[in-house]
Scaffold this motif. Sequence first.
Motif: not given
Length: 292
Positions: A156-160, A201-209
């Motif tokens: 959750s909330g990560e991109a790893t 990540y500051a926003s869902n935009w950065e997280l999704s990218a």
Amino acid sequence: MARRGKKEEEHENLERWLVSYADFITLLFAFFVVMYALTSANEGKYRVISESLSQAFRAGLVTPQVQEGKDTVVPSVVQGLPLAVQRRAAPERKSEGEGGPREGEEQVRQVLQTTAQTATALRSALSPLIEAGKVSINDGAFGVTVEMDAGILFPSGEATLGPMAIAALRQMARVLAFTGDAPIWVEGHTDNVPLRPGARYASNWELSAARAAAVVQLFIQEGVAPSRLAAVGYADQRPIADNSTEEGRQKNRRVTIRLESRVPVSGANAAAPTSQAAPPSGSIGSILPPSP
């Protein structure tokens, strides 16, 4: 014999300025004659030139008749500018009996067959996740779409990527690496819940990218050509379910992988399944979310 007296002083010509004045007047006269000649040019010639230019620019592209088997340089107008374009005699169009439309239909059939085979291979590679309801695969005239639950890929909330995600994506990459040069779009999606303060990540935009980029990076490591890949982050702007419920938000947290097929538009419209509306052609149509 006595010397002569001093020579009489030579007479000084006081009218030498008239020579320079006459030259100046002559040049001035010639100048005005030239100016008059320019202003009284033949209006008929100017009119003919003006009409010819207007007709050429209004005509757009000029396509004269070309003799078969010969190269011809023809004038044309491209975006308002004259341009010499070398044109070759166009080949004769194939009649229906010679395989014109039939050839296009055969190409569509082959592309659809390849797409179906790719979808079958992906379903086989991801069958455990499909049975668990974490992955869905759809195929049609415009390619293959794989929807993966973000919960099995990232914390959750990560991109790893987690170990299970890496194993599944490796199986998928082995199939995609042998699908020619078809473009592959990796899309990251989130729900509409803002990230907690102080999150990585500051926003869902950065997280999704970032999530889409992580999947792309793994595909590259597994042999998929980088020129085929594109990573896109949509945040919560492409929902497939209602974000007002927990179940809907869970469905919206996903990663979508789209493999485009190269099907001619006319043939694809005819061959597309009637149960689904055909999306727009090209790259824009391929990245749009599927119709509910």
